[in-house]
Design a protein around this motif. Structure first.
Motif, PDB file in Angstrom:
ATOM      1  N   ASN A  55      29.781 -24.361  79.399  1.00 34.15           N
ATOM      2  CA  ASN A  55      29.519 -23.199  80.258  1.00 34.15           C
ATOM      3  C   ASN A  55      30.138 -23.379  81.642  1.00 34.15           C
ATOM      4  O   ASN A  55      30.768 -22.462  82.174  1.00 34.15           O
ATOM      5  N   LEU A  56      29.933 -24.532  82.229  1.00 28.37           N
ATOM      6  CA  LEU A  56      30.439 -24.783  83.580  1.00 28.37           C
ATOM      7  C   LEU A  56      31.960 -24.674  83.633  1.00 28.37           C
ATOM      8  O   LEU A  56      32.515 -23.958  84.480  1.00 28.37           O
ATOM      9  N   MET A  57      32.626 -25.348  82.716  1.00 27.18           N
ATOM     10  CA  MET A  57      34.085 -25.387  82.760  1.00 27.18           C
ATOM     11  C   MET A  57      34.697 -24.042  82.325  1.00 27.18           C
ATOM     12  O   MET A  57      35.724 -23.628  82.850  1.00 27.18           O
ATOM     13  N   THR A  58      34.066 -23.363  81.371  1.00 26.38           N
ATOM     14  CA  THR A  58      34.551 -22.046  80.947  1.00 26.38           C
ATOM     15  C   THR A  58      34.416 -21.031  82.088  1.00 26.38           C
ATOM     16  O   THR A  58      35.320 -20.238  82.329  1.00 26.38           O
ATOM     17  N   ASP A  59      33.293 -21.075  82.792  1.00 27.47           N
ATOM     18  CA  ASP A  59      33.129 -20.186  83.946  1.00 27.47           C
ATOM     19  C   ASP A  59      34.208 -20.450  84.993  1.00 27.47           C
ATOM     20  O   ASP A  59      34.716 -19.512  85.624  1.00 27.47           O
ATOM     21  N   ASP A  60      34.570 -21.708  85.158  1.00 23.92           N
ATOM     22  CA  ASP A  60      35.623 -22.018  86.135  1.00 23.92           C
ATOM     23  C   ASP A  60      36.986 -21.520  85.651  1.00 23.92           C
ATOM     24  O   ASP A  60      37.804 -21.077  86.463  1.00 23.92           O
ATOM     25  N   HIS A  61      37.233 -21.570  84.356  1.00 26.14           N
ATOM     26  CA  HIS A  61      38.465 -20.968  83.817  1.00 26.14           C
ATOM     27  C   HIS A  61      38.532 -19.492  84.203  1.00 26.14           C
ATOM     28  O   HIS A  61      39.585 -18.995  84.612  1.00 26.14           O
ATOM     29  N   ARG A  62      37.429 -18.779  84.065  1.00 28.71           N
ATOM     30  CA  ARG A  62      37.412 -17.340  84.374  1.00 28.71           C
ATOM     31  C   ARG A  62      37.679 -17.097  85.858  1.00 28.71           C
ATOM     32  O   ARG A  62      38.366 -16.139  86.223  1.00 28.71           O
ATOM     33  N   ARG A  63      37.117 -17.949  86.712  1.00 31.35           N
ATOM     34  CA  ARG A  63      37.352 -17.821  88.162  1.00 31.35           C
ATOM     35  C   ARG A  63      38.844 -17.984  88.455  1.00 31.35           C
ATOM     36  O   ARG A  63      39.430 -17.196  89.204  1.00 31.35           O
ATOM     37  N   CYS A  64      39.480 -18.982  87.851  1.00 33.74           N
ATOM     38  CA  CYS A  64      40.918 -19.203  88.039  1.00 33.74           C
ATOM     39  C   CYS A  64      41.708 -18.016  87.489  1.00 33.74           C
ATOM     40  O   CYS A  64      42.673 -17.561  88.120  1.00 33.74           O
ATOM     41  N   ASP A  65      41.307 -17.502  86.333  1.00 33.29           N
ATOM     42  CA  ASP A  65      41.985 -16.345  85.730  1.00 33.29           C
ATOM     43  C   ASP A  65      41.948 -15.141  86.665  1.00 33.29           C
ATOM     44  O   ASP A  65      42.918 -14.379  86.751  1.00 33.29           O
ATOM     45  N   ASP A  66      40.828 -14.959  87.349  1.00 30.47           N
ATOM     46  CA  ASP A  66      40.709 -13.817  88.268  1.00 30.47           C
ATOM     47  C   ASP A  66      41.719 -13.927  89.413  1.00 30.47           C
ATOM     48  O   ASP A  66      42.326 -12.924  89.799  1.00 30.47           O
ATOM     49  N   GLU A  97      61.558 -12.831  88.577  1.00 28.67           N
ATOM     50  CA  GLU A  97      61.447 -14.243  88.171  1.00 28.67           C
ATOM     51  C   GLU A  97      59.980 -14.645  88.100  1.00 28.67           C
ATOM     52  O   GLU A  97      59.560 -15.314  87.157  1.00 28.67           O
ATOM     53  N   TYR A  98      59.210 -14.237  89.115  1.00 28.43           N
ATOM     54  CA  TYR A  98      57.772 -14.570  89.110  1.00 28.43           C
ATOM     55  C   TYR A  98      57.103 -14.021  87.855  1.00 28.43           C
ATOM     56  O   TYR A  98      56.360 -14.736  87.188  1.00 28.43           O
ATOM     57  N   LEU A  99      57.343 -12.753  87.548  1.00 32.21           N
ATOM     58  CA  LEU A  99      56.676 -12.142  86.389  1.00 32.21           C
ATOM     59  C   LEU A  99      57.073 -12.825  85.080  1.00 32.21           C
ATOM     60  O   LEU A  99      56.251 -12.966  84.171  1.00 32.21           O
ATOM     61  N   GLY A 100      58.317 -13.283  84.977  1.00 31.18           N
ATOM     62  CA  GLY A 100      58.745 -14.008  83.787  1.00 31.18           C
ATOM     63  C   GLY A 100      58.023 -15.341  83.643  1.00 31.18           C
ATOM     64  O   GLY A 100      57.527 -15.684  82.566  1.00 31.18           O
ATOM     65  N   VAL A 101      57.957 -16.086  84.752  1.00 35.70           N
ATOM     66  CA  VAL A 101      57.249 -17.374  84.728  1.00 35.70           C
ATOM     67  C   VAL A 101      55.756 -17.134  84.482  1.00 35.70           C
ATOM     68  O   VAL A 101      55.116 -17.859  83.707  1.00 35.70           O
ATOM     69  N   LEU A 104      50.774 -17.532  81.508  1.00 39.16           N
ATOM     70  CA  LEU A 104      49.586 -16.872  80.946  1.00 39.16           C
ATOM     71  C   LEU A 104      49.386 -17.240  79.482  1.00 39.16           C
ATOM     72  O   LEU A 104      48.270 -17.585  79.073  1.00 39.16           O
ATOM     73  N   ILE A 105      50.446 -17.219  78.711  1.00 40.49           N
ATOM     74  CA  ILE A 105      50.337 -17.577  77.289  1.00 40.49           C
ATOM     75  C   ILE A 105      49.890 -19.034  77.142  1.00 40.49           C
ATOM     76  O   ILE A 105      48.988 -19.354  76.361  1.00 40.49           O
ATOM     77  N   MET A 106      50.501 -19.903  77.939  1.00 40.82           N
ATOM     78  CA  MET A 106      50.135 -21.326  77.865  1.00 40.82           C
ATOM     79  C   MET A 106      48.681 -21.534  78.277  1.00 40.82           C
ATOM     80  O   MET A 106      47.944 -22.292  77.629  1.00 40.82           O
ATOM     81  N   MET A 107      48.246 -20.870  79.349  1.00 43.54           N
ATOM     82  CA  MET A 107      46.861 -21.036  79.814  1.00 43.54           C
ATOM     83  C   MET A 107      45.870 -20.522  78.778  1.00 43.54           C
ATOM     84  O   MET A 107      44.833 -21.148  78.551  1.00 43.54           O
ATOM     85  N   GLN A 108      46.179 -19.380  78.155  1.00 45.77           N
ATOM     86  CA  GLN A 108      45.261 -18.836  77.151  1.00 45.77           C
ATOM     87  C   GLN A 108      45.094 -19.792  75.981  1.00 45.77           C
ATOM     88  O   GLN A 108      43.976 -20.037  75.519  1.00 45.77           O
TER      89      GLN A 108
END
Length: 148
Positions: free
Chosen positions: A6-17, A99-103, A108-112
């Motif tokens: 729960n703790l680490m998953t919630d932190d993933h969501r914070r980073c995603d935001d 370039e930013y949007l490509g990277v 995003l795919i790698m993080m997911q």
């Protein structure tokens, strides 16, 4: 009761935001806001990686004896993502939105994929094997994730 999952998953969501904020700012053509949001994302995600690599993974490895398994794969993926962070930051600094949007798409795919493995496999394994360590481990992880 709070768990590692729960703790680490919630932190993933914070980073995603933070990451989504950067992408939205780029979409609106506001590169200054994008740079600020990406800096928040990068700082929060690096704190997450550091907490895993310095505290969670070594504790798990010491308890289970598994040092060349899932934690090693996660460390390699962290290294790949750190390179993409640098590439994305360089694109924002140079003002190259395309370039930013490509990277960012690659990132995003790698993080997911990475987060799915941690949230559905590694964190439940950590909760299972580190139950006795949770009273000390959870506050330490919370502090590290907060950048303290």
């Amino acid at each position: 009761m709070t768990t590692i999952r729960n703790l680490m998953t919630d932190d993933h969501r914070r980073c995603d935001d933070f990451f989504a904020d950067a992408e939205q700012a780029v979409g609106k053509g506001n590169l200054e806001a994008a740079r600020a949001a990406f800096a928040h994302f990068r700082q929060a995600t690096l704190a997450h990686f550091d907490s895993e690599e310095k505290t969670l993974f070594p504790t798990f490895e010491a308890k289970t004896g598994m040092s060349m398994g899932p934690t090693q794969v996660m460390r390699m993926e962290h290294a790949q993502m750190r390179t993409l962070f640098d590439d994305a930051d360089a694109a924002l600094v140079s003002g190259d939105s395309d370039e930013y949007l490509g990277v960012a798409e690659t990132l995003l795919i790698m993080m997911q994929q990475h987060n799915m493995k941690e949230e559905n496999i590694l964190y439940p394994m950590c909760d299972q094997h580190l139950a006795d360590e949770l009273p000390e481990l959870l506050p330490r992880l919370e502090s590290e994730l907060a950048g303290e």
